[in-house]
Structures are given as structure tokens and as C-alpha cells.
Motif scaffolding. Structure first.
Motif, PDB file in Angstrom:
ATOM      1  N   UNK A   1      48.873  18.858  50.056  1.00  0.00           N
ATOM      2  CA  UNK A   1      49.389  20.015  50.795  1.00  0.00           C
ATOM      3  C   UNK A   1      48.352  21.124  50.894  1.00  0.00           C
ATOM      4  N   UNK A   2      47.449  21.177  49.914  1.00  0.00           N
ATOM      5  CA  UNK A   2      46.379  22.182  49.922  1.00  0.00           C
ATOM      6  C   UNK A   2      45.124  21.687  50.630  1.00  0.00           C
ATOM      7  N   UNK A   3      45.082  20.389  50.929  1.00  0.00           N
ATOM      8  CA  UNK A   3      43.891  19.819  51.553  1.00  0.00           C
ATOM      9  C   UNK A   3      42.743  19.636  50.586  1.00  0.00           C
TER      10      UNK A   3
ATOM     11  N   UNK B   1      48.038  26.520  41.375  1.00  0.00           N
ATOM     12  CA  UNK B   1      46.970  27.520  41.256  1.00  0.00           C
ATOM     13  C   UNK B   1      45.663  26.860  40.847  1.00  0.00           C
ATOM     14  N   UNK B   2      45.734  25.944  39.869  1.00  0.00           N
ATOM     15  CA  UNK B   2      44.522  25.257  39.407  1.00  0.00           C
ATOM     16  C   UNK B   2      43.941  24.385  40.514  1.00  0.00           C
TER      17      UNK B   2
ATOM     18  N   UNK C   1      39.308  51.394  32.857  1.00  0.00           N
ATOM     19  CA  UNK C   1      38.233  50.542  33.367  1.00  0.00           C
ATOM     20  C   UNK C   1      38.755  49.299  34.069  1.00  0.00           C
ATOM     21  N   UNK C   2      40.035  49.005  33.924  1.00  0.00           N
ATOM     22  CA  UNK C   2      40.604  47.794  34.523  1.00  0.00           C
ATOM     23  C   UNK C   2      40.811  47.970  36.020  1.00  0.00           C
ATOM     24  N   UNK C   3      40.836  46.844  36.732  1.00  0.00           N
ATOM     25  CA  UNK C   3      41.205  46.862  38.140  1.00  0.00           C
ATOM     26  C   UNK C   3      42.637  46.356  38.279  1.00  0.00           C
ATOM     27  N   UNK C   4      43.315  46.805  39.311  1.00  0.00           N
ATOM     28  CA  UNK C   4      44.693  46.400  39.576  1.00  0.00           C
ATOM     29  C   UNK C   4      44.759  45.850  40.998  1.00  0.00           C
ATOM     30  N   UNK C   5      45.302  44.654  41.135  1.00  0.00           N
ATOM     31  CA  UNK C   5      45.437  44.000  42.433  1.00  0.00           C
ATOM     32  C   UNK C   5      46.914  43.716  42.669  1.00  0.00           C
ATOM     33  N   UNK C   6      47.443  44.134  43.808  1.00  0.00           N
ATOM     34  CA  UNK C   6      48.841  43.909  44.151  1.00  0.00           C
ATOM     35  C   UNK C   6      48.974  42.719  45.093  1.00  0.00           C
ATOM     36  N   UNK C   7      50.019  41.906  44.861  1.00  0.00           N
ATOM     37  CA  UNK C   7      50.352  40.817  45.764  1.00  0.00           C
ATOM     38  C   UNK C   7      51.833  40.924  46.130  1.00  0.00           C
ATOM     39  N   UNK C   8      52.211  40.559  47.352  1.00  0.00           N
ATOM     40  CA  UNK C   8      53.603  40.691  47.788  1.00  0.00           C
ATOM     41  C   UNK C   8      54.481  39.557  47.266  1.00  0.00           C
TER      42      UNK C   8
ATOM     43  N   UNK D   1      50.342  30.902  44.820  1.00  0.00           N
ATOM     44  CA  UNK D   1      49.312  30.264  43.996  1.00  0.00           C
ATOM     45  C   UNK D   1      47.919  30.296  44.623  1.00  0.00           C
ATOM     46  N   UNK D   2      47.841  30.163  45.938  1.00  0.00           N
ATOM     47  CA  UNK D   2      46.524  30.157  46.587  1.00  0.00           C
ATOM     48  C   UNK D   2      45.895  31.545  46.512  1.00  0.00           C
ATOM     49  N   UNK D   3      46.690  32.571  46.779  1.00  0.00           N
ATOM     50  CA  UNK D   3      46.171  33.935  46.704  1.00  0.00           C
ATOM     51  C   UNK D   3      45.746  34.277  45.285  1.00  0.00           C
ATOM     52  N   UNK D   4      46.543  33.863  44.308  1.00  0.00           N
ATOM     53  CA  UNK D   4      46.177  34.127  42.915  1.00  0.00           C
ATOM     54  C   UNK D   4      44.912  33.366  42.541  1.00  0.00           C
ATOM     55  N   UNK D   5      44.801  32.124  43.008  1.00  0.00           N
ATOM     56  CA  UNK D   5      43.588  31.348  42.739  1.00  0.00           C
ATOM     57  C   UNK D   5      42.358  32.046  43.310  1.00  0.00           C
TER      58      UNK D   5
END
Length: 308
Positions: free
Chosen positions: A16-18, A65-66, A278-285, A295-299
């Protein structure tokens, strides 16, 4: 369940991910007290990324994700989950689990890892990185900060696991998960139930993780449940302090991935930025289980962190 049984879904997920499914094998490490910690190793090369799951989940929550990440990786069953031994004291907090994991992680890796943890696994990953900096090159925490209950909506989870301690079939468990709005699509829910349950010698099906047994026992004893709730409330502040202390001691760069519909509210994120500037923060919907919803975006985020 044999290793081939638990890997039966990977080819379809990879297709499914190719991508091509990597070789995967199960690892087991015996602790000094005789308990075992289990993990999945993806790829033939030594792992560069290690994943720790949340409460009530198991190593397979990271499969997609892996696969999308495409790097040699390790996904661990936390104590009390998956194929790892349960703790007799039912003590499942970040610091205690980190102490259980330090020895097997050192045995299974040959270099500091990009350590990725979601929910309870995120608190555990922070505790590992704080106590054993030689094990963590970078730290990615997924939708949790100290002070937030890693079990999330405790009422919903307690109600979900408060049913029978065992079931006639996995189909019954899948139907129950879907009735509670859990597991995603019917196919995804069936896959999750298959990988998070086991068939006993008597043919009955039970959850692999200890949390179901604990919730079931508390549901049968309201007085014990009330006492446990009071203890949890009293300890939450102490655990929050411990979690912030862990993050303050981490020397590796830190990234927080926040699900916009998850457990970490915008106000929680502000506190995190103040406490860990010092940390970065990333938001995902996504909701709380980012690794299953995106999983793809997190990967992609993990890959970018790993390549720095």
C-alpha cells in the motif's frame, strides 16, 4: 502466535505504501529477575531508530511508520505489553519502564538511537534518554508531556476493558472495539486485535497487555477502583515533576510531535515550550495515536530528525 503469524500483514501494508517489506525478526532479552522484554527488529543492519509504544498497544503499532521510514529500526514491546512479561507490581510508569529497558536496548543496539516514544512510551523514552544518554542521539516524543495522563480518556478505556476477561473469538473483540469507536476501519481493527491478543490453551482469547486485566479487576471491585483512582490522583503531580526532571536532564535534541486532536492541548504545548525551550514542536492534524492516523507524515518527521 508464531513470528510468521504476526508478520502476515506486513506485505499488504508495504504494498500500500509502494515499498518492499524488510526482513523482520523477533528479539527476546531476559532480565536478571527472569522477566523477558521482547522487540521486533526491522532490517538486517543495526537499528538507528527505536520506537516505544503507548499504554495498551504493542510493537506492531509502529509497523506502517517503520515501513514508510525505510531505516533499520527496533520496535519494543513495553513491559506488560505484547510479548514482554507483565510486572507483578503493575507499576507502569516512565521511570520504572526505563529501568527495565536500559539493559535490552544496550544489548540490541550498537549506537545511540533516535528514540521515538508515543504516550506512555514517550515518557519512558524521556526517562531512558535522561538516565542513559549513551542510548539516545535524539528524542522524539509523540503526543504526550509530563502531567498529562498517558492513558488518556481513562473512563472510555476502563469501560472498554471492563468486559469479560476472555472471549470466544477475536471477532468478538473486534466487534467490541468498533462499538467503542476504536481501531479505525473494520480491517484495521481486526488487524490490531489479532496482534494485541492471544489464544489460550483452552481456546479462549485474551488481551496480551496487563492493562486489560487491571481494568477488568477494578471494574469488579468498586471500592478497589475508588482507592486506585485516589492513589493515581495523588501520584500524578509527583509523576509530572519526575517527567519534567527527566526532560531537563536530557542532553539529546528533543522534538515533540503533537496531534491537534490528541492529548496535548495548545496550552500544554505552551507549557512544554516554556519548560523545554530548546525543543522543537511539530503539529499534525491527527488524534492521539499519530503513528496509526498519519504514519507516513510521522515517518517523514522521524527521517528528517534522524538525518540531521
Amino acid at each position: 502466535m508464531t513470528c510468521m503469524d504476526e508478520l502476515r500483514f506486513l506485505p499488504e501494508q508495504a504494498a500500500a505504501l509502494g515499498v518492499a517489506a524488510p526482513p523482520v525478526r523477533r528479539l527476546t532479552h531476559t532480565l536478571p529477575d527472569g522477566r523477558t522484554v521482547s522487540a521486533l527488529r526491522y532490517g538486517d543492519a543495526p537499528p538507528v531508530v527505536t520506537f516505544l509504544h503507548g499504554a495498551g498497544l504493542n510493537a506492531h503499532t509502529w509497523d506502517t511508520t517503520v515501513l514508510a521510514l525505510g531505516m533499520p529500526a527496533l520496535s519494543v514491546d513495553l513491559p506488560g505489553h505484547g510479548d514482554s512479561s507483565w510486572r507483578e507490581d503493575a507499576a507502569y510508569t516512565g521511570g520504572i519502564l526505563a529501568a527495565d529497558l536500559a539493559e535490552p536496548l544496550a544489548a540490541w543496539t550498537d549506537r545511540p538511537q533516535v528514540l521515538v516514544g508515543q504516550s506512555l512510551g514517550g515518557l519512558t523514552a524521556a526517562a531512558v534518554a535522561a538516565a542513559h544518554p549513551e542510548l539516545a542521539r535524539r528524542l522524539v516524543i509523540v503526543d504526550i508531556t509530563p502531567g498529562i495522563d498517558p492513558d488518556g480518556d481513562a473512563a472510555q478505556i476502563a469501560a472498554f476493558f471492563a468486559g469479560p476477561a476472555d472471549w470466544a473469538s477475536r471477532e468478538e473483540l473486534t466487534a467490541r472495539a468498533l462499538s467503542f469507536g476504536l481501531g479505525g476501519s473494520p480491517d484495521a481493527a481486526a488487524r490490531g486485535v489479532f496482534l494485541n491478543s492471544r489464544v489460550r490453551a483452552d481456546g479462549r482469547v485474551e488481551w496480551k497487555h496487563h492493562f486489560a486485566r487491571i481494568a477488568n479487576a477494578l471494574a469488579a471491585d468498586p471500592d478497589a477502583a475508588a482507592a486506585a483512582s485516589a492513589r493515581q490522583g495523588a501520584m500524578r503531580g509527583l509523576l509530572a515533576d519526575s517527567g519534567w526532571d527527566d526532560l531537563a536532564r536530557v542532553t539529546a535534541p528533543i522534538t515533540l510531535v503533537r496531534g491537534e486532536r490528541g492529548f496535548v492541548t495548545p496550552a500544554d504545548a505552551v507549557v512544554f515550550r516554556e519548560r523545554v525551550p530548546a525543543a522543537e514542536v511539530v503539529d499534525l492534524p491527527t488524534g492521539h495515536n499519530v503513528q496509526e492516523e498519519a504514519p507516513v507524515e510521522l515517518a517523514g518527521i522521524v527521517a528528517e530528525v534522524a538525518e540531521r
